[in-house]
Design a protein around this motif. Structure first.
Motif, PDB file in Angstrom:
ATOM      1  N   ASP A   1       0.856  -1.203   0.000  1.00  0.00           N
ATOM      2  CA  ASP A   1       0.000   0.000   0.000  1.00  0.00           C
ATOM      3  C   ASP A   1       0.888   1.247   0.000  1.00  0.00           C
ATOM      4  OD1 ASP A   1      -2.335  -1.317   0.112  1.00  0.00           O
ATOM      5  OD2 ASP A   1      -2.875  -0.738   2.170  1.00  0.00           O
ATOM      6  N   THR A   2       0.427   2.290  -0.685  1.00  0.00           N
ATOM      7  CA  THR A   2       1.137   3.568  -0.622  1.00  0.00           C
ATOM      8  C   THR A   2       0.516   4.392   0.506  1.00  0.00           C
ATOM      9  OG1 THR A   2       1.623   3.493  -2.949  1.00  0.00           O
ATOM     10  CG2 THR A   2       1.676   5.670  -1.916  1.00  0.00           C
ATOM     11  N   ILE A   3       1.342   4.817   1.462  1.00  0.00           N
ATOM     12  CA  ILE A   3       0.788   5.564   2.598  1.00  0.00           C
ATOM     13  C   ILE A   3       0.773   7.052   2.270  1.00  0.00           C
ATOM     14  CG2 ILE A   3       0.995   6.045   5.072  1.00  0.00           C
ATOM     15  CD1 ILE A   3       2.493   3.404   5.371  1.00  0.00           C
ATOM     16  N   ILE A   4       1.923   7.581   1.764  1.00  0.00           N
ATOM     17  CA  ILE A   4       1.881   8.952   1.249  1.00  0.00           C
ATOM     18  C   ILE A   4       2.523   8.961  -0.142  1.00  0.00           C
ATOM     19  CG2 ILE A   4       1.832  10.075   3.516  1.00  0.00           C
ATOM     20  CD1 ILE A   4       4.681  10.642   3.390  1.00  0.00           C
ATOM     21  N   ARG A   5       2.060   9.871  -0.945  1.00  0.00           N
ATOM     22  CA  ARG A   5       2.537   9.913  -2.336  1.00  0.00           C
ATOM     23  C   ARG A   5       3.218  11.244  -2.606  1.00  0.00           C
ATOM     24  NH1 ARG A   5       0.708   6.482  -6.051  1.00  0.00           N
ATOM     25  NH2 ARG A   5      -1.182   6.049  -4.873  1.00  0.00           N
ATOM     26  N   GLN A   6       4.393  11.164  -3.196  1.00  0.00           N
ATOM     27  CA  GLN A   6       5.159  12.369  -3.521  1.00  0.00           C
ATOM     28  C   GLN A   6       4.283  13.344  -4.325  1.00  0.00           C
ATOM     29  OE1 GLN A   6       8.924  11.326  -5.218  1.00  0.00           O
ATOM     30  NE2 GLN A   6       9.350  13.387  -5.939  1.00  0.00           N
ATOM     31  N   GLY A   7       4.288  14.598  -3.922  1.00  0.00           N
ATOM     32  CA  GLY A   7       3.521  15.610  -4.658  1.00  0.00           C
ATOM     33  C   GLY A   7       2.154  15.896  -4.047  1.00  0.00           C
ATOM     34  N   ASP A   8       1.617  14.948  -3.223  1.00  0.00           N
ATOM     35  CA  ASP A   8       0.293  15.187  -2.614  1.00  0.00           C
ATOM     36  C   ASP A   8       0.391  16.211  -1.483  1.00  0.00           C
ATOM     37  OD1 ASP A   8      -0.820  13.408  -4.290  1.00  0.00           O
ATOM     38  OD2 ASP A   8      -1.223  11.847  -2.788  1.00  0.00           O
ATOM     39  N   ASP A   9      -0.783  16.736  -1.072  1.00  0.00           N
ATOM     40  CA  ASP A   9      -0.800  17.648   0.080  1.00  0.00           C
ATOM     41  C   ASP A   9      -0.441  16.884   1.347  1.00  0.00           C
ATOM     42  OD1 ASP A   9      -1.482  19.734  -1.412  1.00  0.00           O
ATOM     43  OD2 ASP A   9      -3.644  19.657  -0.958  1.00  0.00           O
ATOM     44  N   ALA A  10       0.215  17.613   2.272  1.00  0.00           N
ATOM     45  CA  ALA A  10       0.638  16.942   3.510  1.00  0.00           C
ATOM     46  C   ALA A  10      -0.432  17.150   4.579  1.00  0.00           C
ATOM     47  CB  ALA A  10       1.969  17.524   3.969  1.00  0.00           C
ATOM     48  N   ASP A  11      -1.088  16.061   4.998  1.00  0.00           N
ATOM     49  CA  ASP A  11      -2.131  16.229   6.007  1.00  0.00           C
ATOM     50  C   ASP A  11      -1.914  15.384   7.246  1.00  0.00           C
ATOM     51  OD1 ASP A  11      -2.405  14.066   4.452  1.00  0.00           O
ATOM     52  OD2 ASP A  11      -4.455  14.450   3.798  1.00  0.00           O
ATOM     53  N   TRP A  12      -1.151  14.324   7.166  1.00  0.00           N
ATOM     54  CA  TRP A  12      -0.945  13.451   8.325  1.00  0.00           C
ATOM     55  C   TRP A  12       0.545  13.238   8.564  1.00  0.00           C
ATOM     56  CZ3 TRP A  12      -5.045  11.573  11.158  1.00  0.00           C
ATOM     57  CH2 TRP A  12      -6.301  11.636  10.564  1.00  0.00           C
ATOM     58  N   PHE A  13       0.856  13.071   9.835  1.00  0.00           N
ATOM     59  CA  PHE A  13       2.203  12.695  10.247  1.00  0.00           C
ATOM     60  C   PHE A  13       2.081  11.273  10.819  1.00  0.00           C
ATOM     61  CE2 PHE A  13       4.636  12.722  14.408  1.00  0.00           C
ATOM     62  CZ  PHE A  13       5.873  12.470  13.865  1.00  0.00           C
ATOM     63  N   TYR A  14       3.041  10.399  10.513  1.00  0.00           N
ATOM     64  CA  TYR A  14       2.886   8.992  10.904  1.00  0.00           C
ATOM     65  C   TYR A  14       4.047   8.517  11.776  1.00  0.00           C
ATOM     66  CZ  TYR A  14      -0.441   8.774   7.031  1.00  0.00           C
ATOM     67  OH  TYR A  14      -1.495   8.985   6.193  1.00  0.00           O
ATOM     68  N   ILE A  15       3.689   7.704  12.775  1.00  0.00           N
ATOM     69  CA  ILE A  15       4.720   6.975  13.522  1.00  0.00           C
ATOM     70  C   ILE A  15       4.524   5.513  13.179  1.00  0.00           C
ATOM     71  CG2 ILE A  15       5.574   6.348  15.809  1.00  0.00           C
ATOM     72  CD1 ILE A  15       4.387   8.950  16.838  1.00  0.00           C
ATOM     73  N   LEU A  16       5.600   4.876  12.747  1.00  0.00           N
ATOM     74  CA  LEU A  16       5.479   3.471  12.352  1.00  0.00           C
ATOM     75  C   LEU A  16       5.525   2.618  13.617  1.00  0.00           C
ATOM     76  CD1 LEU A  16       5.334   1.593   9.926  1.00  0.00           C
ATOM     77  CD2 LEU A  16       7.831   1.590   9.856  1.00  0.00           C
ATOM     78  N   LEU A  17       4.467   1.821  13.843  1.00  0.00           N
ATOM     79  CA  LEU A  17       4.404   1.009  15.065  1.00  0.00           C
ATOM     80  C   LEU A  17       4.875  -0.418  14.815  1.00  0.00           C
ATOM     81  CD1 LEU A  17       0.981   2.234  16.505  1.00  0.00           C
ATOM     82  CD2 LEU A  17       3.259   3.055  17.031  1.00  0.00           C
ATOM     83  N   THR A  18       4.468  -1.009  13.698  1.00  0.00           N
ATOM     84  CA  THR A  18       4.942  -2.358  13.379  1.00  0.00           C
ATOM     85  C   THR A  18       5.219  -2.444  11.882  1.00  0.00           C
ATOM     86  OG1 THR A  18       2.712  -3.155  12.948  1.00  0.00           O
ATOM     87  CG2 THR A  18       3.511  -3.460  15.178  1.00  0.00           C
ATOM     88  N   GLY A  19       6.139  -3.334  11.494  1.00  0.00           N
ATOM     89  CA  GLY A  19       6.423  -3.571  10.081  1.00  0.00           C
ATOM     90  C   GLY A  19       7.447  -2.586   9.516  1.00  0.00           C
ATOM     91  N   THR A  20       7.665  -2.695   8.209  1.00  0.00           N
ATOM     92  CA  THR A  20       8.652  -1.814   7.570  1.00  0.00           C
ATOM     93  C   THR A  20       8.040  -1.134   6.347  1.00  0.00           C
ATOM     94  OG1 THR A  20       9.427  -3.702   6.309  1.00  0.00           O
ATOM     95  CG2 THR A  20      10.748  -3.106   8.213  1.00  0.00           C
ATOM     96  N   VAL A  21       8.519   0.091   6.094  1.00  0.00           N
ATOM     97  CA  VAL A  21       8.061   0.807   4.899  1.00  0.00           C
ATOM     98  C   VAL A  21       9.284   1.296   4.123  1.00  0.00           C
ATOM     99  CG1 VAL A  21       5.890   1.592   5.941  1.00  0.00           C
ATOM    100  CG2 VAL A  21       7.910   3.027   6.128  1.00  0.00           C
ATOM    101  N   ALA A  22       9.107   1.471   2.810  1.00  0.00           N
ATOM    102  CA  ALA A  22      10.201   1.969   1.972  1.00  0.00           C
ATOM    103  C   ALA A  22       9.921   3.420   1.623  1.00  0.00           C
ATOM    104  CB  ALA A  22      10.274   1.138   0.703  1.00  0.00           C
ATOM    105  N   VAL A  23      10.991   4.257   1.616  1.00  0.00           N
ATOM    106  CA  VAL A  23      10.860   5.660   1.192  1.00  0.00           C
ATOM    107  C   VAL A  23      11.392   5.747  -0.234  1.00  0.00           C
ATOM    108  CG1 VAL A  23      11.469   8.040   1.718  1.00  0.00           C
ATOM    109  CG2 VAL A  23      11.258   6.379   3.566  1.00  0.00           C
ATOM    110  N   LEU A  24      10.564   6.245  -1.148  1.00  0.00           N
ATOM    111  CA  LEU A  24      10.924   6.257  -2.576  1.00  0.00           C
ATOM    112  C   LEU A  24      10.871   7.686  -3.105  1.00  0.00           C
ATOM    113  CD1 LEU A  24       8.337   3.476  -3.363  1.00  0.00           C
ATOM    114  CD2 LEU A  24      10.790   3.091  -3.195  1.00  0.00           C
TER     115      LEU A  24
END
Ligand code: HEM
Length: 723
Positions: A621-644
Motif C-alpha cells: 500500500d502507498t501511505i503517502i505519495r510524492q507531490g500530494d498535500d501533507a495532512d498526516w504525520f505517521y509513527i510506524l508502530l509495526t512492520g517496515t516501509v520503503a521511502v521512494l
C-alpha cells in the motif's frame, strides 16, 4: 429431585457393547467425543455406558446442563468419585468439595490461574517453548504430545514459583497421570501400594516441599512478578485462616494435573487442526509473524491474534478434553422419563452440544471463523462448555489460553515443520482424558527467523507506560485496571456485523480503526462511527438486548470489553461509558506507541496517543505519495516501509524505515507537498499512529523538546538525502 416431564420410570437406555467389557474398547480406542455425541443423537439426553466394568449414567446435551444448574448438585456428591485422588494428593482438592465450600480458595484459584498473572511471565513462557524446540533441532522428528507435555509443565513451573522444575518433569508427569488414572478408575486404587508408585509420590512430595521451602526463604527483594504460589499463600479457608501447608501442596499438585492431563493435549490438538487446514495455518502464520515483528508479544498482542484465538476456541470445541463432570448419585432422581438410581456414577457432559448441528452448521468441520464475530456460534446458550459448567467451571481458562497461544505462536513463528507421515488420520486415545496418540508426530524442517532478535521485554515497557498513564487518573485502582486489562482487540472485515439488533448484549466496544455504520432493524441508517467512538452500552445498561445493528463498513479494529467488566466499572466507579471508552482507547494506543517509542515521556505519549489514530496498511500500500498535500504525520508502530523518490531518472528507494521511525513531518512543518512516496514493503502489513496536521503543529509549538527532536531528525534526513 424430579423432572416435570417424567411420566413413567424406566432405567436410562444403554448402548450395545461387548459382554463384560461393555463400551470400554470403543471408548479407549476411538474418539470418545464422537462416541458421546452419537450416543446422544441415538438415545437422547440420558443414557448409560459401561466403561471398565462400571456403569455410568451420562446426562448429555443442553437439557442436562440445565438440570445441573437447576438442581445445584442436590442429592449428589463427589467424595466417592474423587476421594481416592484426594487421598493421594493429601489435602483439599476443590473438585471434591461441595460447591459452596472453600469459596475463598476458589476465588484465589481464579487469580492464581488467571490471564493477568500469566501475562507478567510471557517472556518466560516463550523461553520454555524455545527450550523445548532447542531440544529438537531442525531435521528431528518429535511426538507432539511429548513436546507439548514438557513445554506445558515447564510453563506451569515458571508460573508456580518463577523457576524451572525440569529436573522433576518425568516424575511429576508420571505421578499426575497415575493419580488421574486412579481418579477416572482406569487404574485400581490398590496400585498405590506398588513400589513404583510410592517412589513417584515420595519424589513429588519432596519437590513440593523444596519449592515451598525456597519460597518461604526467598529474600524480600526477589523482584519476581506475582506467582501462583503468592496467590495460594494468600488464600484462606472458610473461617479466614491461612491454608495449611498440605493444602498448598495439594493445590500445587492439582495444577500439575491440569497441565499434563488437560493443557498439553489442548495445545497438541490445536497444532493438529492447524496443520490439517493449510489455509487457516497460513492466516495464523501471517498474524503471528506480525505480532512478533516488533519483539515478543505481550498479552494484548496475544489477544489481538484474532485468527489464532478463534482457532483455539474452535479446536477446543472439536476436542473438548474434559468429557464431563462426574458425581455420585446419593438420591435417585427422574430425568426425561428415566430414573437415575442411587449409587450410580453420573457424568454431566456438554460434549454433544459441541457437535450439534442446531448450534454449529457442519459441526465436524474445523471452521475458526464460527468462533468469532459476527458468527459467534459458540456464544449461543449451552453451545460451548470446554471448561465445564456452572459453579465448577475451571478457574484456569486464562492461564491455559495464555500458555497455549504462546506455545503455538512461538512454534509457528520459529520453525517450519511437517506432519509425518503426512495425511495420517488423527487417532485419539483416552489417556486418561482424550488426547492425540503419541504417533501424531512432526518433523522440524528449519528455523524460520532469527528468533534471538525478539528478546526485548515489551511487556515491561507497556506496563511501565500504563503505570504512568493511570497514576493519578480515576481508573487508578488495581481492581479497575485489572478490568481494563481484560479488553480484547478484535479485527473485523468490511461487511461483518459486530452487533445485531435483538441479540443478547454481552460486550461493550470501542472503535480504534476503520468505520462502523449503525442501522435500525429495518436497515435504516442511524449513525456512522469513527475511531474513538464507542457502542454497545445501551444494551448493557438498559434492556439487555441490542437495540441496533453495527456493521463494519471497512476493515475495523475494535476493543471489546465483557459485560461484567463494563458493569463493574460503571457501577463501582460511577463512570459514564464515554469515560471508559476514552480510557480504553488511550490505553490501547499508548501501549502501541510506547512499544515503538520507548524513550518518549509519559506526558508526550499521552498527547500523541490522544490525538492520533491507529491506521493499518497492507503490503505494498502507498501511505503517502510524492507531490500530494501533507495532512498526516505517521509513527510506524509495526512492520517496515520503503521511502521512494521519483525524479527524471525514475524511482529510487532511499531508505527503509523501522518501527519507531516517523515520517510525513517535513511536508507539514514546511507547508509544502510531500517530498517522497512512502510504501509498505512486501513483508506488510504495517500499523501506524497517524497524527493529523494540526495536532502535530500544536505539539511542536508547545513542546520545545519535541521541536528539537523533530528538527534534528529533519536535519539528519536532509543530510543523508532521505527527505
Ligand atoms: C485445557 C485445559 C483445561 C481444561 C479443559 C480444564 C477443564 C476443567 C473442568 C471441566 C473442570 C471442572 C471439573 C469438574 O468439576 O468435574 C476443571 C476444574 C478445575 N481446574 Fe481445570 N482445566 C484445564 C486446565 C487446568 C489447569 C492448567 C489448571 C491449573 C493450573 C486447572 C485447575 C483447575 C481447578 C483448580 C479446578 C477445580 C475448580 C473447582 O472445583 O472449583 N485446570 N477444569
Amino acid at each position: 429431585m424430579t423432572d416435570s416431564k417424567s411420566t413413567e420410570s424406566t432405567p436410562p437406555p444403554s448402548l450395545p457393547g461387548l459382554p463384560l467389557l461393555g463400551n470400554t474398547i470403543e471408548l479407549l480406542t476411538k474418539d470418545a467425543n464422537r462416541f458421546f455425541s452419537e450416543a446422544y443423537e441415538k438415545l437422547g439426553p440420558v443414557f448409560q455406558v459401561n466403561y471398565l466394568f462400571r456403569n455410568y449414567t451420562i446426562m448429555a446435551g443442553p437439557e442436562s446442563l440445565n438440570h445441573l444448574l437447576e438442581f445445584r448438585e442436590q442429592g449428589m456428591s463427589r467424595e466417592a468419585f474423587f476421594g481416592p485422588v484426594d487421598k493421594q494428593i493429601g489435602g483439599v482438592v476443590l473438585l471434591t468439595q461441595p460447591v459452596g465450600a472453600y469459596q475463598n480458595l476458589r476465588n484465589q484459584a481464579r487469580l492464581a490461574f488467571s490471564r493477568q498473572l500469566a501475562a507478567e511471565f510471557i517472556p518466560d513462557l516463550v523461553g520454555c517453548v524455545d527450550e523445548g524446540l532447542d531440544r529438537h533441532p531442525p531435521g528431528s522428528t518429535v511426538s507432539v504430545m511429548d513436546l507439548c507435555t514438557r513445554v506445558s509443565f515447564d510453563q506451569y513451573s515458571r508460573l508456580l514459583c518463577g523457576e524451572s522444575l525440569d529436573a522433576y518433569f518425568d516424575t511429576a508427569n508420571r505421578y499426575a497421570v497415575w493419580v488421574m488414572n486412579i481418579g477416572v478408575k482406569k487404574v485400581p486404587e490398590f496400585s498405590v501400594h506398588l513400589p513404583a508408585y510410592k517412589k513417584l509420590r515420595r519424589d513429588v512430595m519432596k519437590m513440593a516441599d523444596e519449592v515451598l521451602t525456597r519460597y518461604e526463604n526467598r529474600p524480600a527483594d526477589h523482584g519476581m512478578p506475582y506467582t501462583i504460589l503468592d496467590a495460594l499463600v494468600s488464600a484462606t479457608d472458610d473461617d479466614g485462616n491461612p491454608l495449611p501447608r498440605k493444602d498448598l501442596v495439594a493445590t500445587l499438585q492439582y495444577g500439575i494435573i491440569g497441565t499434563v492431563v488437560y493443557m498439553n493435549r489442548t495445545v497438541a490438538f490445536l497444532l493438529h487442526d492447524l496443520l490439517s487446514n493449510p489455509e487457516h495455518y497460513e492466516r495464523v502464520r501471517e498474524e503471528v509473524d506480525g505480532a512478533y515483528a516488533n519483539g515478543l508479544p505481550d498479552s494484548l498482542d496475544l489477544r489481538g491474534m484474532s485468527t489464532l484465538n478463534a482457532a483455539l476456541k474452535e479446536s477446543m470445541r472439536l476436542h473438548p478434553v474434559s468429557l464431563g463432570m462426574p458425581f455420585m448419585v446419593d438420591e435417585p432422581f427422574e430425568f426425561n422419563g428415566h430414573t437415575v438410581p442411587k449409587g450410580q456414577f453420573c457424568v454431566y457432559s456438554g460434549v454433544p452440544n459441541h457437535f450439534s448441528a442446531d448450534f454449529y452448521p457442519q459441526p465436524h468441520r474445523f471452521d475458526p471463523d464460527r468462533c468469532r464475530a459476527p458468527r459467534n456460534e459458540h456464544k449461543q446458550r449451552r453451545a460451548y462448555a470446554p471448561y465445564g459448567y456452572g459453579k465448577r467451571v475451571c478457574p484456569a481458562g486464562g492461564l491455559v489460553e495464555t500458555c497455549t497461544l504462546v506455545s503455538i505462536s512461538r512454534i509457528i513463528h520459529r520453525r517450519t515443520f511437517e506432519r509425518v507421515p503426512a495425511n495420517d488420520p488423527l487417532r485419539t486415545v483416552l489417556a486418561p482424558l482424550p488426547a492425540p496418540d503419541r504417533k501424531f508426530r512432526i518433523r522440524f524442517i528449519d528455523e524460520r527467523s532469527e528468533h534471538a532478535a525478539g528478546k526485548t521485554d515489551h511487556t515491561q515497557l507497556a506496563v511501565n507506560a500504563l503505570d504512568e498513564l493511570f497514576e493519578s487518573g480515576r481508573l487508578a485502582k488495581p481492581a479497575m485496571r485489572e478490568r481494563l486489562d481484560n479488553v480484547t482487540p478484535r479485527r473485523h472485515e468490511s461487511g461483518d456485523y459486530i452487533l445485531r439488533k435483538g441479540e443478547q448484549a454481552e460486550t461493550f466496544h470501542v472503535l480504534i480503526e476503520g468505520t462502523v455504520e449503525v442501522t435500525s432493524g429495518s436497515n435504516e441508517h442511524l449513525a456512522s462511527l469513527e475511531p474513538g467512538n464507542y457502542f454497545g452500552e445501551i444494551g448493557l445498561l438498559g434492556e439487555g438486548r441490542r437495540t441496533a445493528n453495527c456493521l463494519s463498513t471497512t476493515p475495523t479494529l475494535v476493543l471489546e470489553m465483557t459485560r461484567d467488566d463494563f458493569l463493574a466499572i460503571v457501577l463501582k466507579d460511577d463512570l459514564v461509558p464515554g469515560e471508559i471508552a476514552a480510557a480504553l482507547r488511550q490505553r490501547y494506543l499508548t501501549t502501541r506507541v510506547h512499544k515503538a517509542l520507548p524513550a518518549l515521556t509519559s506526558e508526550r505519549l499521552r498527547t500523541l496517543a490522544g490525538t492520533g489514530s491507529l491506521k493499518r496498511f497492507e503490503a505494498d500500500d502507498t501511505i503517502i505519495r510524492q507531490g500530494d498535500d501533507a495532512d498526516w504525520f505517521y509513527i510506524l508502530l509495526t512492520g517496515t516501509v520503503a521511502v521512494l523518490i521519483e525524479d527524471a531518472n525514475g524511482t529510487q528507494q532511499v531508505a527503509t524505515l523501522q518501527p519507531g521511525d516517523h515520517f510525513g513531518e517535513i511536508g507539514i512543518l514546511e507547508a509544502r507537498a510531500r517530498t517522497a512516496t512512502v510504501r509498505v514493503t512486501a513483508d506488510g502489513p504495517v500499523e501506524t499512529l497517524a497524527i493529523p496536521r494540526d495536532a502535530l503543529l500544536e505539539l511542536v509549538e508547545q513542546d520545545p523538546q519535541a521541536r528539537r527532536d523533530i528538527a534534528s531528525i529533519i536535519l539528519d534526513r536532509i543530510r543523508s538525502g532521505t527527505p
